[in-house]
Design a protein around this motif. Structure first.
Motif, short mmCIF file in Angstrom:
data_model
loop_
_atom_site.label_atom_id
_atom_site.label_comp_id
_atom_site.label_asym_id
_atom_site.label_seq_id
_atom_site.Cartn_x
_atom_site.Cartn_y
_atom_site.Cartn_z
N ALA A 70 57.58 33.53 -15.28
CA ALA A 70 56.77 32.71 -14.36
C ALA A 70 55.30 33.12 -14.44
CB ALA A 70 57.30 32.85 -12.94
N GLU A 71 55.04 34.42 -14.49
CA GLU A 71 53.66 34.88 -14.59
C GLU A 71 53.02 34.40 -15.88
OE1 GLU A 71 54.04 39.12 -14.10
OE2 GLU A 71 54.22 38.97 -11.92
N GLY A 72 53.80 34.43 -16.99
CA GLY A 72 53.29 33.93 -18.26
C GLY A 72 52.98 32.45 -18.22
N ILE A 73 53.86 31.69 -17.59
CA ILE A 73 53.64 30.25 -17.45
C ILE A 73 52.40 29.98 -16.62
CG2 ILE A 73 54.58 28.15 -16.40
CD1 ILE A 73 57.39 29.21 -17.27
N ILE A 74 52.24 30.71 -15.53
CA ILE A 74 51.06 30.53 -14.67
C ILE A 74 49.80 30.88 -15.43
CG2 ILE A 74 49.87 31.47 -12.63
CD1 ILE A 74 52.69 31.69 -11.33
N ARG A 75 49.84 31.99 -16.18
CA ARG A 75 48.66 32.41 -16.95
C ARG A 75 48.28 31.33 -17.97
NH1 ARG A 75 50.31 37.02 -17.75
NH2 ARG A 75 51.42 36.71 -19.70
N LYS A 76 49.28 30.79 -18.68
CA LYS A 76 49.00 29.74 -19.67
C LYS A 76 48.46 28.49 -18.99
CE LYS A 76 52.32 31.20 -23.17
NZ LYS A 76 53.58 30.91 -23.86
N ALA A 77 49.01 28.15 -17.83
CA ALA A 77 48.53 26.97 -17.11
C ALA A 77 47.09 27.16 -16.65
CB ALA A 77 49.44 26.69 -15.91
N GLU A 78 46.76 28.36 -16.20
CA GLU A 78 45.39 28.64 -15.78
C GLU A 78 44.42 28.56 -16.97
OE1 GLU A 78 45.91 32.46 -13.89
OE2 GLU A 78 46.25 31.56 -11.92
N GLU A 79 44.86 29.09 -18.12
CA GLU A 79 44.03 29.02 -19.32
C GLU A 79 43.82 27.57 -19.74
OE1 GLU A 79 46.09 31.42 -22.18
OE2 GLU A 79 45.55 33.31 -21.20
N ARG A 80 44.90 26.79 -19.69
CA ARG A 80 44.83 25.37 -20.05
C ARG A 80 43.90 24.62 -19.10
NH1 ARG A 80 44.43 21.46 -23.26
NH2 ARG A 80 45.81 19.71 -23.04
N ALA A 81 44.03 24.92 -17.82
CA ALA A 81 43.16 24.28 -16.82
C ALA A 81 41.70 24.64 -17.09
CB ALA A 81 43.57 24.70 -15.41
N ALA A 82 41.45 25.90 -17.43
CA ALA A 82 40.07 26.33 -17.73
C ALA A 82 39.54 25.59 -18.95
CB ALA A 82 40.03 27.83 -17.94
N GLN A 83 40.39 25.39 -19.96
CA GLN A 83 39.97 24.66 -21.16
C GLN A 83 39.62 23.21 -20.82
OE1 GLN A 83 43.30 25.08 -23.79
NE2 GLN A 83 42.63 27.07 -24.59
N ILE A 84 40.47 22.60 -19.99
CA ILE A 84 40.23 21.21 -19.60
C ILE A 84 38.93 21.09 -18.82
CG2 ILE A 84 41.08 19.35 -18.11
CD1 ILE A 84 43.94 20.22 -18.98
N VAL A 85 38.72 22.00 -17.88
CA VAL A 85 37.49 22.00 -17.08
C VAL A 85 36.29 22.21 -18.00
CG1 VAL A 85 36.18 23.27 -15.34
CG2 VAL A 85 38.57 22.67 -14.92
N SER A 86 36.43 23.12 -18.97
CA SER A 86 35.35 23.40 -19.90
C SER A 86 35.03 22.15 -20.72
CB SER A 86 35.75 24.55 -20.81
OG SER A 86 34.75 24.77 -21.78
N ARG A 87 36.06 21.47 -21.20
CA ARG A 87 35.86 20.24 -21.97
C ARG A 87 35.17 19.18 -21.12
NH1 ARG A 87 41.70 19.68 -24.41
NH2 ARG A 87 41.70 21.57 -25.66
N GLU A 88 35.61 19.07 -19.88
CA GLU A 88 35.00 18.08 -18.99
C GLU A 88 33.53 18.40 -18.76
OE1 GLU A 88 37.20 17.43 -15.39
OE2 GLU A 88 39.05 17.03 -16.48
N ALA A 89 33.23 19.69 -18.65
CA ALA A 89 31.83 20.10 -18.45
C ALA A 89 31.01 19.75 -19.70
CB ALA A 89 31.76 21.58 -18.15
N ILE A 90 31.59 19.96 -20.88
CA ILE A 90 30.90 19.65 -22.13
C ILE A 90 30.68 18.14 -22.22
CG2 ILE A 90 31.17 19.60 -24.65
CD1 ILE A 90 32.63 22.32 -24.37
N VAL A 91 31.72 17.37 -21.90
CA VAL A 91 31.59 15.91 -21.96
C VAL A 91 30.54 15.43 -20.96
CG1 VAL A 91 32.82 13.74 -21.47
CG2 VAL A 91 33.92 15.52 -22.84
N THR A 92 30.56 15.98 -19.76
CA THR A 92 29.57 15.60 -18.74
C THR A 92 28.16 15.93 -19.22
OG1 THR A 92 31.20 15.96 -16.99
CG2 THR A 92 28.87 15.97 -16.34
N GLU A 93 28.00 17.12 -19.80
CA GLU A 93 26.69 17.53 -20.30
C GLU A 93 26.26 16.64 -21.46
OE1 GLU A 93 23.18 19.50 -20.36
OE2 GLU A 93 24.77 19.77 -18.89
#
Length: 112
Positions: A70-93
């Motif tokens: 469960a901790e591994g799944i949460i960690r991967k989900a958090e990393e994925r969410a950070a990537q998505i947010v990062s991409r959205e920030a790049i697209v917005t910029e």
């Protein structure tokens, strides 16, 4: 004989025993037989306890593995969410820069 079987036999011994006159809740039982059954419980108890401890250990191990997974799944989900947010920030910029560039180009066109 398992603990459950021995306890069942003890229960039957009580059910089949006769009541003491004027005290229905008291029974006359075969003391020898009850002693044998108690000794059987004592002899069989270690096996039953070992099984219970093994089951408890297995349950704890399974829970620990599940927690790690469960901790591994949460960690991967958090990393994925950070990537998505990062991409959205790049697209917005990028959109902002594109609008700025178009605005600048339009301004230059108008000034000509």
């Amino acid at each position: 004989m398992s603990i459950d079987e021995i306890l069942e036999e003890m229960d039957e011994l009580l059910d089949k025993s006769s009541s003491v006159p004027f005290a229905a809740h008291k029974k006359v039982i075969d003391g020898e037989r009850m002693r044998e059954l108690i000794n059987d419980v004592r002899l069989n108890m270690p096996h039953e306890l070992k099984e219970a401890k093994k089951i408890e250990f297995d349950c704890q191990r399974i829970l620990n593995e599940a927690k790690l997974n469960a901790e591994g799944i949460i960690r991967k989900a958090e990393e994925r969410a950070a990537q998505i947010v990062s991409r959205e920030a790049i697209v917005t910029e990028a959109k902002k820069k594109a609008v700025d560039m178009l605005s600048e180009r339009l301004r230059k066109e108008l000034l000509r």
